[in-house]
Scaffold this motif. Structure first.
Motif, PDB file in Angstrom:
ATOM      1  N   ASP A 188      -7.382  10.938   3.633  1.00  0.00           N
ATOM      2  CA  ASP A 188      -8.081  10.857   4.861  1.00  0.00           C
ATOM      3  C   ASP A 188      -8.730   9.224   5.034  1.00  0.00           C
ATOM      4  OD1 ASP A 188      -8.747  11.763   7.569  1.00  0.00           O
ATOM      5  OD2 ASP A 188     -10.764  11.999   6.971  1.00  0.00           O
ATOM      6  N   PHE A 189      -8.293   8.293   4.150  1.00  0.00           N
ATOM      7  CA  PHE A 189      -8.582   6.976   4.186  1.00  0.00           C
ATOM      8  C   PHE A 189      -8.133   6.369   5.767  1.00  0.00           C
ATOM      9  CE2 PHE A 189      -8.104   7.702  -0.334  1.00  0.00           C
ATOM     10  CZ  PHE A 189      -9.126   7.222  -0.692  1.00  0.00           C
ATOM     11  N   THR A 190      -9.255   5.577   6.085  1.00  0.00           N
ATOM     12  CA  THR A 190      -8.992   4.943   7.241  1.00  0.00           C
ATOM     13  C   THR A 190      -8.590   3.395   7.278  1.00  0.00           C
ATOM     14  OG1 THR A 190     -11.400   4.526   7.679  1.00  0.00           O
ATOM     15  CG2 THR A 190     -10.208   6.433   8.742  1.00  0.00           C
ATOM     16  N   CYS A 191      -8.956   3.039   5.926  1.00  0.00           N
ATOM     17  CA  CYS A 191      -8.899   1.448   5.483  1.00  0.00           C
ATOM     18  C   CYS A 191      -8.520   1.516   4.041  1.00  0.00           C
ATOM     19  CB  CYS A 191     -10.052   0.767   5.934  1.00  0.00           C
ATOM     20  SG  CYS A 191     -11.424   1.020   5.161  1.00  0.00           S
ATOM     21  N   MET A 192      -8.176   0.312   3.592  1.00  0.00           N
ATOM     22  CA  MET A 192      -7.621   0.112   2.361  1.00  0.00           C
ATOM     23  C   MET A 192      -8.988  -0.009   1.662  1.00  0.00           C
ATOM     24  SD  MET A 192      -4.850  -2.208   0.113  1.00  0.00           S
ATOM     25  CE  MET A 192      -3.405  -1.471   1.265  1.00  0.00           C
ATOM     26  N   PRO A 193      -9.347   0.584   0.508  1.00  0.00           N
ATOM     27  CA  PRO A 193     -10.662   0.282  -0.160  1.00  0.00           C
ATOM     28  C   PRO A 193     -10.389  -0.913  -0.785  1.00  0.00           C
ATOM     29  CG  PRO A 193     -10.169   2.618  -0.736  1.00  0.00           C
ATOM     30  CD  PRO A 193      -8.916   1.787  -0.085  1.00  0.00           C
ATOM     31  N   ASP A 194     -11.896  -1.969  -0.664  1.00  0.00           N
ATOM     32  CA  ASP A 194     -11.645  -3.376  -1.385  1.00  0.00           C
ATOM     33  C   ASP A 194     -11.485  -3.142  -3.007  1.00  0.00           C
ATOM     34  OD1 ASP A 194     -11.928  -6.123  -0.756  1.00  0.00           O
ATOM     35  OD2 ASP A 194     -13.802  -5.725  -1.958  1.00  0.00           O
ATOM     36  N   CYS A 195     -11.826  -2.052  -3.334  1.00  0.00           N
ATOM     37  CA  CYS A 195     -11.667  -2.027  -4.911  1.00  0.00           C
ATOM     38  C   CYS A 195     -10.430  -1.776  -5.243  1.00  0.00           C
ATOM     39  CB  CYS A 195     -12.534  -0.943  -5.478  1.00  0.00           C
ATOM     40  SG  CYS A 195     -11.837   0.740  -5.021  1.00  0.00           S
ATOM     41  N   VAL A 196      -9.454  -1.128  -4.435  1.00  0.00           N
ATOM     42  CA  VAL A 196      -7.973  -1.257  -4.547  1.00  0.00           C
ATOM     43  C   VAL A 196      -7.333  -2.562  -4.505  1.00  0.00           C
ATOM     44  CG1 VAL A 196      -5.797  -0.221  -3.695  1.00  0.00           C
ATOM     45  CG2 VAL A 196      -7.735   1.186  -3.707  1.00  0.00           C
ATOM     46  N   VAL A 197      -7.823  -3.510  -3.477  1.00  0.00           N
ATOM     47  CA  VAL A 197      -7.454  -4.921  -3.304  1.00  0.00           C
ATOM     48  C   VAL A 197      -7.663  -5.498  -4.606  1.00  0.00           C
ATOM     49  CG1 VAL A 197      -7.449  -6.717  -2.087  1.00  0.00           C
ATOM     50  CG2 VAL A 197      -7.468  -4.524  -0.979  1.00  0.00           C
ATOM     51  N   HIS A 214      -5.640  -0.666   9.704  1.00  0.00           N
ATOM     52  CA  HIS A 214      -5.192  -2.216   9.466  1.00  0.00           C
ATOM     53  C   HIS A 214      -5.201  -2.357   7.935  1.00  0.00           C
ATOM     54  CE1 HIS A 214      -9.793  -1.592   9.159  1.00  0.00           C
ATOM     55  NE2 HIS A 214      -9.475  -2.818   8.375  1.00  0.00           N
ATOM     56  N   LEU A 215      -4.456  -3.423   7.384  1.00  0.00           N
ATOM     57  CA  LEU A 215      -4.595  -3.990   6.421  1.00  0.00           C
ATOM     58  C   LEU A 215      -5.505  -4.981   5.992  1.00  0.00           C
ATOM     59  CD1 LEU A 215      -0.706  -3.594   5.538  1.00  0.00           C
ATOM     60  CD2 LEU A 215      -2.409  -1.909   5.131  1.00  0.00           C
ATOM     61  N   PRO A 216      -5.942  -5.200   4.923  1.00  0.00           N
ATOM     62  CA  PRO A 216      -6.761  -6.216   4.707  1.00  0.00           C
ATOM     63  C   PRO A 216      -6.470  -7.624   4.847  1.00  0.00           C
ATOM     64  CG  PRO A 216      -6.449  -5.058   2.444  1.00  0.00           C
ATOM     65  CD  PRO A 216      -6.094  -4.340   3.700  1.00  0.00           C
ATOM     66  N   GLU A 217      -7.207  -8.541   5.321  1.00  0.00           N
ATOM     67  CA  GLU A 217      -6.630  -9.840   5.581  1.00  0.00           C
ATOM     68  C   GLU A 217      -6.287 -10.467   4.237  1.00  0.00           C
ATOM     69  OE1 GLU A 217      -5.430 -11.657   8.369  1.00  0.00           O
ATOM     70  OE2 GLU A 217      -6.214  -9.795   9.450  1.00  0.00           O
ATOM     71  N   ASP A 218      -6.875 -10.199   3.106  1.00  0.00           N
ATOM     72  CA  ASP A 218      -6.797 -10.808   1.882  1.00  0.00           C
ATOM     73  C   ASP A 218      -5.699  -9.770   1.235  1.00  0.00           C
ATOM     74  OD1 ASP A 218      -8.440  -8.660   1.427  1.00  0.00           O
ATOM     75  OD2 ASP A 218      -9.702  -9.789   0.105  1.00  0.00           O
ATOM     76  N   ILE A 219      -4.918  -9.194   1.784  1.00  0.00           N
ATOM     77  CA  ILE A 219      -4.014  -8.406   0.836  1.00  0.00           C
ATOM     78  C   ILE A 219      -3.319  -9.024  -0.224  1.00  0.00           C
ATOM     79  CG2 ILE A 219      -1.852  -8.247   2.741  1.00  0.00           C
ATOM     80  CD1 ILE A 219      -1.782  -5.325   1.906  1.00  0.00           C
ATOM     81  N   GLU A 236      -0.898  -0.639  13.728  1.00  0.00           N
ATOM     82  CA  GLU A 236      -0.508  -1.628  14.849  1.00  0.00           C
ATOM     83  C   GLU A 236      -0.089  -2.844  14.625  1.00  0.00           C
ATOM     84  OE1 GLU A 236      -3.448  -1.038  17.964  1.00  0.00           O
ATOM     85  OE2 GLU A 236      -3.541   0.802  17.794  1.00  0.00           O
ATOM     86  N   ASP A 237      -0.333  -3.482  13.653  1.00  0.00           N
ATOM     87  CA  ASP A 237       0.049  -4.584  13.267  1.00  0.00           C
ATOM     88  C   ASP A 237      -0.122  -5.185  11.726  1.00  0.00           C
ATOM     89  OD1 ASP A 237      -2.566  -5.686  12.886  1.00  0.00           O
ATOM     90  OD2 ASP A 237      -3.079  -6.042  14.682  1.00  0.00           O
ATOM     91  N   LEU A 238       0.363  -6.262  11.154  1.00  0.00           N
ATOM     92  CA  LEU A 238       0.327  -6.584   9.757  1.00  0.00           C
ATOM     93  C   LEU A 238      -0.260  -7.894   9.646  1.00  0.00           C
ATOM     94  CD1 LEU A 238       3.905  -5.719   8.699  1.00  0.00           C
ATOM     95  CD2 LEU A 238       1.925  -4.248   8.585  1.00  0.00           C
ATOM     96  N   PRO A 239      -1.192  -8.072   8.875  1.00  0.00           N
ATOM     97  CA  PRO A 239      -1.825  -9.470   8.474  1.00  0.00           C
ATOM     98  C   PRO A 239      -0.739 -10.466   8.025  1.00  0.00           C
ATOM     99  CG  PRO A 239      -2.128  -8.027   6.637  1.00  0.00           C
ATOM    100  CD  PRO A 239      -1.620  -7.153   7.625  1.00  0.00           C
ATOM    101  N   GLU A 240      -0.916 -11.765   8.536  1.00  0.00           N
ATOM    102  CA  GLU A 240       0.077 -12.730   8.164  1.00  0.00           C
ATOM    103  C   GLU A 240       0.164 -13.123   6.539  1.00  0.00           C
ATOM    104  OE1 GLU A 240       2.000 -14.748   9.776  1.00  0.00           O
ATOM    105  OE2 GLU A 240       1.432 -14.015  11.985  1.00  0.00           O
ATOM    106  N   ASN A 241      -0.734 -12.759   5.965  1.00  0.00           N
ATOM    107  CA  ASN A 241      -1.044 -12.875   4.363  1.00  0.00           C
ATOM    108  C   ASN A 241      -0.059 -11.979   3.829  1.00  0.00           C
ATOM    109  OD1 ASN A 241      -2.640 -15.343   4.454  1.00  0.00           O
ATOM    110  ND2 ASN A 241      -4.595 -14.147   4.433  1.00  0.00           N
ATOM    111  N   ILE A 242       0.426 -11.175   4.507  1.00  0.00           N
ATOM    112  CA  ILE A 242       1.372 -10.141   3.664  1.00  0.00           C
ATOM    113  C   ILE A 242       2.487 -10.861   3.163  1.00  0.00           C
ATOM    114  CG2 ILE A 242       2.700  -9.259   5.453  1.00  0.00           C
ATOM    115  CD1 ILE A 242       2.511  -6.509   4.247  1.00  0.00           C
TER     116      ILE A 242
END
Length: 333
Positions: A188-197, A214-219, A236-242
């Motif tokens: 039931d995650f709504t965002c990727m946990p920062d600890c995972v990144v 959404h995905l974290p900008e610093d992915i 709905e979108d992907l960060p450019e840093n991907i």
């Protein structure tokens, strides 16, 4: 006469006292005997359970493995600590409800696989298993992950798929320096946990079937990640840093809400497999027709793959340039 009465009374009192003492003694013997009997029953029960557990032991590649499947083991007996030399637990579909409190006794444990049970809690004692390399708890009922799990410094594989209500992880998990494989799918995650990144060694991550918006900008900090599964989310979108994820070679994004593909992804030469199937992309793009049947099969595979991504980005750039050109013509007139 009085003396006779007193004598008879004393005699009866003596007899009553002796009868009471005899009854008390018999009662004590029965109690002692009963306790001994119960103790004996308990000992024999433990021996029987232990013998049953020993039948479940297997030796594979020099490892001692406890394997139990499709049996009723909602709790694990305390006598199990007598098998502390076991290297792997594989206990599936037994209805197991909790990880036993004596789990730290198994310091030789390398694999703890309790998938497809009814486990509701990961005990804090789990942190004492500093040698465990794989912790597999998919298809259980876990809602909370304790920070003590970060003390499992040898952990390389962690699977928590399909626990449904799980929606966060403790930040301390970023300390799992050796963790390479992480499965958080169907939760039931709504965002990727920062600890995972922040995991320094993770190579394979599955977060499909969650509610990611959404995905974290610093992915791009996930420098070692080569496989990322994000199917069936709400992106709905992907960060450019991907596009800066140089190790990424597999990216699955099917069944999301993506309307565009970032143009910079066209420069991801390392990306070998990517899937955009079943997304409401704004451009209707088709690949060139192939001739042979084998090529047609390949075309079907690539329709939502790397070649499709390249053609889509080229078409988007072409239309962007055309739009700019038209706007310039309008200004001139």
């Amino acid at each position: 006469m009085v003396a006779v009465v007193s004598s008879i009374k004393a005699l009866w009192e003596t007899r009553i006292r002796r009868v009471q003492e005899d009854e008390d003694q018999q009662r004590r013997k029965k109690t002692k005997g009963g306790a001994t009997g119960r103790l004996s029953v308990g000992v024999w029960e433990d021996r029987a359970v232990l013998a049953r557990l020993k039948q479940k032991l297997q030796t594979e590649d020099g490892r001692l493995i406890l394997r139990i499947e499709h049996e009723e083991w909602k709790t694990l007996p305390a006598c199990l600590v007598q098998l502390s030399q076991v290297h792997e637990w594989h206990i599936h579909r037994t209805g197991l409800q909790k990880i036993p409190h004596f789990i730290p006794s198994f310091q030789n444990l390398l694999v703890l696989d309790l998938s497809r049970n009814g486990v509701t809690e990961i005990p804090k004692q789990i942190g004492k298993l500093t040698q465990v390399r794989e912790l597999l708890l998919s298809y259980n009922r876990i809602q909370f992950v304790p920070e003590e799990l970060s003390s499992c410094e040898s952990l390389e594989r962690l699977e928590l798929a399909m626990n449904r209500d799980l929606n966060q992880l403790p930040d301390q998990l970023r300390n799992l320096k050796k963790l390479q494989h992480l499965d958080l799918s169907m939760n039931d995650f709504t965002c990727m946990p920062d600890c995972v990144v922040g995991l320094p060694a993770v190579q394979w991550l599955d977060m499909g079937g969650n509610r990611l918006q959404h995905l974290p900008e610093d992915i791009h900090r996930m420098e070692t990640l080569h496989t990322l599964w994000l199917q069936r989310n709400r992106l709905e979108d992907l960060p450019e840093n991907i596009s800066r994820m140089r190790s990424l070679d597999t990216l699955v994004l099917s069944c999301n809400r993506l309307t565009d593909i970032p143009p910079l992804m066209g420069d991801m030469s390392n990306l070998r497999f990517v899937n955009f199937r079943d997304n409401p992309l704004s451009l209707d793009v088709s690949l060139p027709c192939r001739t042979t049947k084998a090529e047609d099969d390949e075309d079907d595979r690539e329709m939502f793959g790397r070649e499709f991504m390249q053609v889509y980005i080229q078409e988007a750039r072409k239309r962007a340039m055309l739009t700019v050109h038209r706007s310039q013509i309008v200004k001139l007139h």
